[in-house]
Motif scaffolding. Structure first.
Motif, PDB file in Angstrom:
ATOM      1  N   SER A 280      -5.050  -6.463  -5.871  1.00  0.00           N
ATOM      2  CA  SER A 280      -4.040  -7.460  -6.219  1.00  0.00           C
ATOM      3  C   SER A 280      -2.618  -6.904  -6.143  1.00  0.00           C
ATOM      4  O   SER A 280      -1.672  -7.661  -5.993  1.00  0.00           O
ATOM      5  CB  SER A 280      -4.310  -7.997  -7.626  1.00  0.00           C
ATOM      6  N   THR A 281      -2.471  -5.586  -6.262  1.00  0.00           N
ATOM      7  CA  THR A 281      -1.130  -5.005  -6.287  1.00  0.00           C
ATOM      8  C   THR A 281      -1.087  -3.735  -5.439  1.00  0.00           C
ATOM      9  O   THR A 281      -2.042  -2.966  -5.437  1.00  0.00           O
ATOM     10  CB  THR A 281      -0.731  -4.601  -7.728  1.00  0.00           C
ATOM     11  N   VAL A 282       0.022  -3.519  -4.749  1.00  0.00           N
ATOM     12  CA  VAL A 282       0.199  -2.255  -4.040  1.00  0.00           C
ATOM     13  C   VAL A 282       1.519  -1.619  -4.463  1.00  0.00           C
ATOM     14  O   VAL A 282       2.521  -2.312  -4.655  1.00  0.00           O
ATOM     15  CB  VAL A 282       0.166  -2.421  -2.500  1.00  0.00           C
ATOM     16  N   TYR A 283       1.502  -0.309  -4.641  1.00  0.00           N
ATOM     17  CA  TYR A 283       2.687   0.458  -5.027  1.00  0.00           C
ATOM     18  C   TYR A 283       3.072   1.308  -3.824  1.00  0.00           C
ATOM     19  O   TYR A 283       2.344   2.224  -3.459  1.00  0.00           O
ATOM     20  CB  TYR A 283       2.374   1.333  -6.241  1.00  0.00           C
ATOM     21  N   THR A 284       4.196   0.977  -3.202  1.00  0.00           N
ATOM     22  CA  THR A 284       4.571   1.659  -1.972  1.00  0.00           C
ATOM     23  C   THR A 284       5.845   2.486  -2.158  1.00  0.00           C
ATOM     24  O   THR A 284       6.543   2.348  -3.165  1.00  0.00           O
ATOM     25  CB  THR A 284       4.812   0.651  -0.824  1.00  0.00           C
ATOM     26  N   GLY A 285       6.130   3.304  -1.173  1.00  0.00           N
ATOM     27  CA  GLY A 285       7.336   4.141  -1.216  1.00  0.00           C
ATOM     28  C   GLY A 285       8.538   3.470  -0.576  1.00  0.00           C
ATOM     29  O   GLY A 285       9.575   4.094  -0.381  1.00  0.00           O
ATOM     30  N   GLU A 286       8.400   2.195  -0.225  1.00  0.00           N
ATOM     31  CA  GLU A 286       9.524   1.486   0.404  1.00  0.00           C
ATOM     32  C   GLU A 286      10.550   1.092  -0.641  1.00  0.00           C
ATOM     33  O   GLU A 286      10.280   1.164  -1.849  1.00  0.00           O
ATOM     34  CB  GLU A 286       8.983   0.221   1.096  1.00  0.00           C
ATOM     35  N   VAL A 287      11.754   0.683  -0.180  1.00  0.00           N
ATOM     36  CA  VAL A 287      12.775   0.265  -1.140  1.00  0.00           C
ATOM     37  C   VAL A 287      13.357  -1.117  -0.844  1.00  0.00           C
ATOM     38  O   VAL A 287      14.006  -1.716  -1.695  1.00  0.00           O
ATOM     39  CB  VAL A 287      13.927   1.301  -1.244  1.00  0.00           C
ATOM     40  N   GLU A 288      13.130  -1.634   0.370  1.00  0.00           N
ATOM     41  CA  GLU A 288      13.723  -2.935   0.722  1.00  0.00           C
ATOM     42  C   GLU A 288      12.641  -3.932   1.109  1.00  0.00           C
ATOM     43  O   GLU A 288      11.629  -3.558   1.691  1.00  0.00           O
ATOM     44  CB  GLU A 288      14.681  -2.769   1.908  1.00  0.00           C
ATOM     45  N   ASP A 289      12.932  -5.212   0.836  1.00  0.00           N
ATOM     46  CA  ASP A 289      11.935  -6.245   1.123  1.00  0.00           C
ATOM     47  C   ASP A 289      11.547  -6.292   2.596  1.00  0.00           C
ATOM     48  O   ASP A 289      10.391  -6.509   2.934  1.00  0.00           O
ATOM     49  CB  ASP A 289      12.464  -7.621   0.690  1.00  0.00           C
ATOM     50  N   ASP A 290      12.548  -6.110   3.469  1.00  0.00           N
ATOM     51  CA  ASP A 290      12.218  -6.231   4.895  1.00  0.00           C
ATOM     52  C   ASP A 290      11.728  -4.915   5.506  1.00  0.00           C
ATOM     53  O   ASP A 290      11.478  -4.831   6.700  1.00  0.00           O
ATOM     54  CB  ASP A 290      13.394  -6.815   5.691  1.00  0.00           C
ATOM     55  N   ASP A 291      11.604  -3.889   4.687  1.00  0.00           N
ATOM     56  CA  ASP A 291      10.993  -2.647   5.144  1.00  0.00           C
ATOM     57  C   ASP A 291       9.482  -2.796   4.959  1.00  0.00           C
ATOM     58  O   ASP A 291       8.995  -2.905   3.839  1.00  0.00           O
ATOM     59  CB  ASP A 291      11.536  -1.474   4.316  1.00  0.00           C
ATOM     60  N   ARG A 292       8.748  -2.823   6.057  1.00  0.00           N
ATOM     61  CA  ARG A 292       7.296  -3.039   5.959  1.00  0.00           C
ATOM     62  C   ARG A 292       6.522  -1.875   6.581  1.00  0.00           C
ATOM     63  O   ARG A 292       5.414  -2.041   7.054  1.00  0.00           O
ATOM     64  CB  ARG A 292       6.929  -4.359   6.638  1.00  0.00           C
ATOM     65  N   ARG A 293       7.125  -0.687   6.541  1.00  0.00           N
ATOM     66  CA  ARG A 293       6.467   0.455   7.176  1.00  0.00           C
ATOM     67  C   ARG A 293       5.135   0.799   6.504  1.00  0.00           C
ATOM     68  O   ARG A 293       4.223   1.293   7.127  1.00  0.00           O
ATOM     69  CB  ARG A 293       7.386   1.683   7.157  1.00  0.00           C
ATOM     70  N   GLU A 294       5.066   0.536   5.198  1.00  0.00           N
ATOM     71  CA  GLU A 294       3.792   0.738   4.509  1.00  0.00           C
ATOM     72  C   GLU A 294       3.086  -0.591   4.271  1.00  0.00           C
ATOM     73  O   GLU A 294       1.879  -0.706   4.445  1.00  0.00           O
ATOM     74  CB  GLU A 294       4.024   1.463   3.169  1.00  0.00           C
ATOM     75  N   TYR A 295       3.883  -1.583   3.860  1.00  0.00           N
ATOM     76  CA  TYR A 295       3.291  -2.871   3.489  1.00  0.00           C
ATOM     77  C   TYR A 295       2.622  -3.546   4.690  1.00  0.00           C
ATOM     78  O   TYR A 295       1.550  -4.148   4.555  1.00  0.00           O
ATOM     79  CB  TYR A 295       4.379  -3.768   2.891  1.00  0.00           C
ATOM     80  N   GLY A 296       3.234  -3.413   5.876  1.00  0.00           N
ATOM     81  CA  GLY A 296       2.678  -4.019   7.094  1.00  0.00           C
ATOM     82  C   GLY A 296       1.239  -3.565   7.358  1.00  0.00           C
ATOM     83  O   GLY A 296       0.319  -4.390   7.429  1.00  0.00           O
ATOM     84  N   PRO A 297       1.028  -2.239   7.501  1.00  0.00           N
ATOM     85  CA  PRO A 297      -0.338  -1.758   7.725  1.00  0.00           C
ATOM     86  C   PRO A 297      -1.305  -2.111   6.591  1.00  0.00           C
ATOM     87  O   PRO A 297      -2.488  -2.359   6.837  1.00  0.00           O
ATOM     88  CB  PRO A 297      -0.169  -0.232   7.813  1.00  0.00           C
ATOM     89  N   ILE A 298      -0.782  -2.171   5.340  1.00  0.00           N
ATOM     90  CA  ILE A 298      -1.647  -2.518   4.205  1.00  0.00           C
ATOM     91  C   ILE A 298      -2.155  -3.951   4.373  1.00  0.00           C
ATOM     92  O   ILE A 298      -3.354  -4.229   4.255  1.00  0.00           O
ATOM     93  CB  ILE A 298      -0.881  -2.405   2.863  1.00  0.00           C
TER      94      ILE A 298
END
Lengths: 370, 278
Positions: A280-298
């Motif tokens: 339900s939740t992911v904790y990533t090292g990104e800092v901006e909403d449009d940065d999807r370097r981690e969120y995209g692959p997740i």
């Protein structure tokens, strides 16, 4: 590794020392808020790239540990030792002669104390002769200083390791600690990561362009990890289960790293025997909403878009310690985790190193293990 | 050949055995390392560091006194295996602090109290800019090093790995080891397996071997002594020597199984026949 449980933990962040300070800050923060940090004031004489940062402004190891043995500690060692003391206390570990040889310390870092190393090197250049450098400060220049001092302070005689994994530091630590427990080298590992705020790190973060959105910060997070059936001395509660950790490398970063990270997410799900829908939740090292370097692959690996938490927005760029801060936030937050209640922690380094851990939080400190 | 070989094989492009006093593989003892490495830069270098440098120097095929020139090799990793390399210095420094206080310690000893000095010195000396690892994991350090090297190459972290093992034989090390040690070092240079090149490979697959290095075959510990952390690398380099130089073909490593094959599925095999090259 098979899974391990967290029987207790603590964190030192810009919010202050301990779990309560962290929880209080989280309760007051607004969704998506970006904090610039505190006024650094007269902590350092040297010029800094910015007047504010995520620092523990009035931190003094002596206040928590007393005078004895602390005089040569550098900042990161002080943060680590105090954090470990708090974590052991919070878990209720009884440190006796039976327990000490069975407890290890695994600590993540980027460079150890960058300040200690460069100050020492500088001394060799500005002093009249190299041998006028104070040898008592030499131990601070090695990366494993903090982990070593933690073990010496509390007499923890199990595996003692320092992992210099940069952004991935904390995930590497979880994996290493899980393996050490799995293979029977130790029963318990105090696993964590530490990063200090110094002019050296502030400038390094500034000059590498990492401070555009968030300020550099310092933090320590330590977690008491044990097997589910560990003796009672390791603490009697289960706060969370670290079910699986995976790391990988996509040469050169870019698309290869995206694929590698999606692969890590799939692997931790498979290892944990969990369904993607439960995350339900992911904790990533990104800092901006449009940065999807981690969120995209997740999202690609899970097939849905879980809630994303970016802890660096509130606590700054803490490099290796950011992962530990993320697990701390995961454990401290009053969050309705939804059905399944699984969370992912992820990290991605500039060189293509990636990693993911899957964590299940137990409500109200979890089932009593006693 | 298919993708499977890429996962189970590594190319072995260089090896050396630097074992002072061992017939056939003799090398300069640490105090005479200058004969191999040249004089400059050896001050305050410990015996195990000197031995490691000699082994790498010879595995690279350098002439005596030759130095690495040219740019830093960012793709070359160093994996060093040594358990007791720095314990004599640690004991010396600790005793000095206890007896006379911190000011009595020589600053030049400082780098040597850190166990990773072997790996970092090898990297600085030869200009290897890739990942740098030090393994101090007991008798199996050499095999753990081989595993690390394999991971580094297969994941693309490095294009070449210098795997070096070195161990001293001083009094403190012998006490800690609870038995006699033999000073020596060995080095193997590993690259990802490629179909069209190479002389020898490390093959992780099971297979019948002409000879075995280890208990039941040529037992290094029994014949030469205990190289402890360097043992695994000594076995690897010896297997490469037997496979290629002595023409044994495939040499197994590890204790021999009852049915005659090597128990550990690491084998060094001469690659040239398979490749059809001269």
């Amino acid at each position: 590794m098979s899974g391990v449980v967290v029987t207790g933990w603590s964190a030192l962040t810009s919010a202050g020392v301990g779990v309560d300070a962290l929880a209080k800050k989280l309760a007051l923060a607004e969704a998506g808020q970006v904090e610039k940090g505190q006024e650094i004031g007269d902590l350092y004489e040297e010029p800094l790239p910015a007047a504010s940062g995520h620092v523990l402004t009035s931190f003094s190891p002596r206040e928590h540990l007393g005078r004895k043995g602390t005089s040569t500690y550098d900042r990161s060692t002080g943060l680590a030792v105090v954090c470990c003391q708090e974590a052991l206390r919070e878990a209720g570990v009884s440190l006796d002669d039976e327990a000490r040889p069975r407890i290890g310390v695994v600590l993540g870092t980027s460079l150890g104390s960058f300040k200690s190393t460069s100050d020492y090197t500088r001394e060799t250049l500005v002093q009249d002769k190299p041998y006028l450098v104070n040898p008592m400060l030499f131990p601070n220049t090695v990366m494993n200083c903090a982990a070593g001092q933690v073990a010496i302070r509390f007499g923890l005689r199990g595996v003692n390791a320092t992992i210099a994994g940069g952004t991935l530091g904390f995930l590497n630590v979880l994996r290493y600690a899980g393996n050490a427990i799995d293979r029977g080298h130790v029963d318990v590992v105090v696993a964590g990561a530490v990063e200090e705020f110094t002019p050296h790190r502030a400038w390094a973060t500034h000059l590498t362009g990492a401070t555009d959105v968030v300020a550099p910060g310092e933090a320590a997070g330590m977690f008491v990890l044990a097997k589910e059936n560990t003796p009672e001395w390791a603490g009697t509660r289960q706060r969370a289960g670290v079910l699986a950790v995976a790391t990988a490398y996509g040469p050169g970063g870019g698309d290869a790293a995206e694929t590698a990270l999606a692969g890590c997410v799939s692997r931790v799900l498979a290892k944990a025997g969990a369904d993607a829908a439960e995350v339900s939740t992911v904790y990533t090292g990104e800092v901006e909403d449009d940065d999807r370097r981690e969120y995209g692959p997740i999202v690609r690996a899970l097939g849905h878009s879980p809630e994303r938490v970016m802890v660096k927005r509130l606590f700054g760029e803490c490099d290796a310690a950011s992962g530990a801060v993320a697990l701390g936030v995961l454990l401290a937050e009053e969050r309705d985790s939804g059905p399944g209640g699984l969370s992912l922690l992820t990290a991605r380094g500039a060189d293509g190193a990636v990693g993911a851990a899957i964590v299940r939080r137990y409500a109200d400190g979890g089932p009593d293990r006693g | 050949m298919t993708g499977r070989e890429r996962e189970t094989r590594l190319l072995l492009t260089g090896w050396s055995l630097h074992l002072p006093g061992v017939e056939g593989f003799d090398g300069a003892p640490p105090e005479k390392a200058a004969a191999v490495l040249g004089r400059k830069g050896l001050l305050y270098k410990e015996p195990s560091t000197r031995l490691a440098l000699c082994a790498v120097h010879r595995a690279l095929g350098f002439e005596p006194g030759q130095r690495a020139t040219g740019p830093i090799e960012a793709g070359t990793a160093v994996v060093a295996c040594s358990n007791l390399g720095n314990v004599e210095t640690v004991a010396k420094v600790t005793r000095a602090v206890e007896a006379e206080g911190g000011r009595a310690v020589s600053v030049l000893d400082a780098p040597n109290v850190s166990p990773n000095v072997v790996a970092s010195t090898v990297a600085l000396w030869f200009g290897f800019g890739g990942p740098n690892l030090m393994l101090c994991s007991g008798s199996t350090a050499g095999l753990a090093g081989l595993r690390m090297a394999s991971l580094l190459l297969r994941s693309g972290r490095a294009t070449r790995v210098v795997l070096v093992g070195a161990e001293p034989e001083d009094e403190i090390a012998s006490i800690l080891h609870d038995g006699p040690l033999r000073a020596g070092s060995a080095c193997v240079i590993l690259e990802p397996w490629r179909e069209d090149s190479g002389h020898a490979v490390v093959d992780f697959e099971q297979g019948e071997a002409a000879r075995t290095v280890g208990p039941g075959g040529f037992d290094v510990k029994e014949q030469w002594g205990d190289f402890y952390g360097a043992h695994g690398v000594v076995e690897l380099a010896l297997a490469a020597h037997l496979a290629v130089v002595e023409g044994e073909g495939r040499v197994g490593i590890g204790p021999r199984r009852p049915d005659g094959g090597p128990a550990v599925s690491v084998a060094v095999t001469d690659h040239s026949d398979e490749m059809g090259s001269p």
